[in-house]
Design an enzyme around this catalytic site. Structure first.
Site, PDB file in Angstrom:
ATOM      1  N   GLU A  86     -32.455  49.537   6.645  1.00  0.00           N
ATOM      2  CA  GLU A  86     -33.900  49.521   6.430  1.00  0.00           C
ATOM      3  C   GLU A  86     -34.635  50.660   7.141  1.00  0.00           C
ATOM      4  O   GLU A  86     -35.647  51.141   6.642  1.00  0.00           O
ATOM      5  CB  GLU A  86     -34.478  48.174   6.883  1.00  0.00           C
ATOM      6  CG  GLU A  86     -34.154  47.014   5.966  1.00  0.00           C
ATOM      7  CD  GLU A  86     -34.760  47.165   4.586  1.00  0.00           C
ATOM      8  OE1 GLU A  86     -35.948  47.558   4.477  1.00  0.00           O
ATOM      9  OE2 GLU A  86     -34.041  46.905   3.604  1.00  0.00           O
ATOM     10  N   SER A 362     -39.874 -16.200  -5.787  1.00  0.00           N
ATOM     11  CA  SER A 362     -39.283 -17.145  -4.828  1.00  0.00           C
ATOM     12  C   SER A 362     -38.846 -16.491  -3.527  1.00  0.00           C
ATOM     13  O   SER A 362     -38.496 -17.194  -2.574  1.00  0.00           O
ATOM     14  CB  SER A 362     -38.086 -17.847  -5.474  1.00  0.00           C
ATOM     15  OG  SER A 362     -38.516 -18.670  -6.543  1.00  0.00           O
TER      16      SER A 362
END
Length: 687
Positions: A86, A362
């Site tokens: 870079e 239930s």
């Protein structure tokens, strides 16, 4: 002629003087501009990491998936690889490389537009931290000023650290730490030379050189980086060959950065309610979020839901139906160990575990029987299952409970154990009438239900709507000897420096039920998961002590199973969001999902039994009358709170023993030892 020459020399000197002065003024102006440029703190959004109860990271909250690391955790070969490809003059130039800049200007003039950047690492950092990606001469000027300002304020190593923590590496990873985990499944400090070279090569074109998308291009780019490192004498030829011959080394494309999305969403909602300012920066502040989740248990829950529901039909808005929810908590602490709020978070982010209320059917009955037992009725107390009609709020309104089986009524008295095991509705409603519906509601609230409850007779059958999270938490007192625990999801949040910025302070467990009542009710609920119960396959398959209750609403719209062991309580809900179709019964649909989950979640947990408290005794009873058996009775063992066991001998001779007198048998008399007047609302026992 001589004078003319002197005049020409004076002109040259004057011109040089003016040029020097002009350059000096320009330098001063440039320096003033550089110094005047505001330079905010170079802080980029950092991902916050979410940890489970064992400090295992399982999720990241982020705007940009980034975790900053210090310079010391960036290996030398990683830093060298980035510099080589870079900005090979990084440590030599003042932030702007004149050679690269001239080269870029020539290309830009030739093309009559900005096409070549020639940017140094410092310039890239300035652009990423402070500028937009537009390509204009004004932006380039600002970039240059910011670059020089960065070089004035920070050392080269500090700039490189900022850069490597900032840059994008593709696949959603910002900074070398996130990139190392994304591509190689390890931290940046453990990267070897080939891995470092591959990451360095990604910077120019993260997607073009992605090893996930184009492994051949990634390998070629890695070799370019390695060759450049040889040219710059960062590595030797032997190292290059060894690195180039290694495999790509990346793992499979990682799973989404967030597991347990419904639970994490639930946690962020809790933070938003308690600390809105912290919630606003939670996805960018680099926080560590410690939760109660157990990621192994969570994965077991997700697998059970995914594998236990075969039907998948999109509704009008594209949401897959039927939907499901599963919540598991530790009954000792209330810590939520798993939460599944739907079949797919991407398909439907609605959290049915905590945000959707449904009738539990239930599955609500244990709250009724907790009230009945706590009022002093022994498990052998009976109610007759036969047609019964109750007057409604208007003269034309009547309520007549029925059972869901082909036999709507049994036409005989049922003790609690049998009534619970087969989930008899008529008996449940009769008990609700006995102790009053408001008492049932009171016990449900005491145990942990927070949703509104209608105190009518049908409350015993689960007519009021609740959430799966409430049901799991409210069953915890049955498993933990009678203590209510508050559901806990979040433990604490620390900032990136380890300082605690938010800490949950749940209420400590509080006793809400006599431990003897909790144990007896648990034992009755074990009949549900044994042969003859509505989920009779569960205990035999799980092979450890377990109790639970199925729930099914009218026309099989909603399916529930809430089950527990001494170590884990979990509720499972399955049903259609719009209730337009039948899902199935609790025993047929929800219970198998629960069993699959519990089998995996408890695989490595030692088997333990429910602790029997003092004051609970066993007694032999007549299997038909519930009284102390005579020599002819078919007998079984039942448990009682000491002092409530039957003291009357069964008067029925079920068969004539040898030598026994013949004649008329004594008539059957239903036991009356548990018959009391309607209990007061204060929860006291009958006297």
């Amino acid at each position: 002629m001589t004078a003319g020459r002197r005049g020409d020399g004076s002109g040259l000197i004057a011109s040089f003087t003016l040029l020097t002065a002009g350059l000096a003024v320009a330098f001063v102006i440039l320096a003033a501009l550089v110094v005047a440029v505001p330079l905010p703190a170079p802080e980029a959004p950092q991902a916050s990491v979410v940890y489970d109860i064992n400090r295992i990271p399982y999720g990241r909250l982020f705007v940009e998936n980034r975790t900053e690391i210090p310079f010391s955790q960036m290996p030398l070969h990683l830093r060298q690889a980035v510099i080589a490809i870079e900005d090979d003059r990084f440590y030599k130039h003042p932030g702007i490389d004149p050679i690269a800049l001239v080269r870029a200007l020539i290309v830009d003039i030739r093309e009559r537009k900005v096409v070549e950047g020639g940017s140094t690492i410092t310039q890239q950092l300035a652009k990423n931290l402070y500028l937009t990606p537009e390509r204009t001469l004004m932006r380039k000027l600002r970039e240059a000023l910011l670059t020089l300002r960065l070089e004035m304020k920070y050392s080269k190593d500090e700039i490189l650290r900022l850069y490597l923590n900032q840059i994008y590496f593709g696949a959603g990873a910002y900074g070398v730490e996130a990139a190392a985990w994304t591509y190689f499944g390890r931290p940046a400090r453990d990267l070897d030379l080939p891995s470092a070279a591959l990451l360095a090569g990604l910077i120019r074109s993260p997607e073009g050189y992605s090893p996930f998308r184009n492994p051949d291009a990634a390998l070629h780019r890695r070799d370019v980086v390695l060759s450049r490192m040889v040219e710059l004498r960062m590595i030797d030829e032997r190292q290059r060959k060894e690195a180039s011959s290694s495999a790509l080394g990346t793992r499979q494309r990682p799973a989404p950065t967030l597991e347990a999305p419904y639970f994490v969403d639930y946690v962020t909602d809790l933070v938003r309610e308690a600390n809105p300012a912290l919630a606003a920066v939670l996805d960018r502040g680099g926080y560590r979020v410690y939760t109660t989740l157990d990621i192994k248990v969570q994965r077991a829950a997700e697998s059970a839901v995914a594998g236990g529901i075969r039907t998948a039909v999109p509704d009008k808005v594209g949401v897959i139906q039927p939907q499901a929810a599963l919540v598991a908590i530790d009954p000792a602490t209330g810590h939520i160990r798993a939460m599944v709020g739907g079949r797919s978070f991407s398909n439907t982010p609605l959290n049915r575990a905590s945000q959707s209320r449904r009738q539990p059917g239930s599955a609500f009955k244990p709250f009724l029987y907790a009230a009945v037992l706590d009022r002093g009725f022994p498990p052998t107390a009976t109610k007759v299952c036969e047609p019964v009609t109750y007057q409604g709020t208007t003269p034309d309104e009547v309520y007549q409970p029925k059972d869901h089986t082909d036999e709507k009524y049994h036409y005989r008295p049922l003790a609690m154990r049998e009534a619970i095991a087969i989930s008899d509705n008529v008996v449940a409603v009769r008990w609700a009438e006995e102790v009053r519906p408001s008492t049932v509601a009171s016990y449900a609230r005491r145990l942990g239900i927070q949703s509104p409850l209608e105190p009518n007779l049908s409350i015993a059958l689960g007519s009021s709507e609740v959430t799966p999270l409430e049901m799991a938490a409210s069953f915890a007192p049955f498993a933990n000897s009678g203590f209510r625990v508050e559901p806990v999801a979040l433990i604490r949040i620390e900032d990136r420096w380890g300082r605690v910025v938010h800490e949950a302070r749940p209420r400590p467990p509080t006793r809400v039920l006599d431990e003897r009542v909790a144990y007896i009710l648990t034992d009755l609920l074990r009949s549900v998961v044994r042969p003859g119960g509505t989920a009779g396959f569960v205990e035999g398959s799980l092979r450890r002590p377990v109790a639970g209750k199925t729930g099914t609403t009218d026309e099989l719209r909603d399916s529930w199973f809430v089950g527990f062991t001494p170590d884990l309580v979990a509720s499972v809900y399955v049903g259609y969001d719009h209730r337009e179709r039948a899902a199935g019964s609790g025993g047929a649909l929800a219970a198998p999902v629960w069993l699959s989950f519990a089998s995996a979640a408890l695989k490595d947990v030692a088997v333990s039994d429910f602790r029997r408290p003092s004051g609970v005794v066993e007694a032999s009873i007549c299997n038909e009358t519930g009284l102390t058996p005579n020599p002819t009775c078919p007998a079984r063992t039942e448990i009682f709170i000491e002092g409530t066991q039957p003291d009357q001998v069964c008067p029925i001779w079920h068969m004539a023993p040898t030598g026994a007198p013949t004649g008329d048998l004594a008539p059957y008399t239903p036991p009356t030892h548990g018959a009391v007047a309607p209990a007061p609302e204060d929860g006291g026992r009958p006297r």
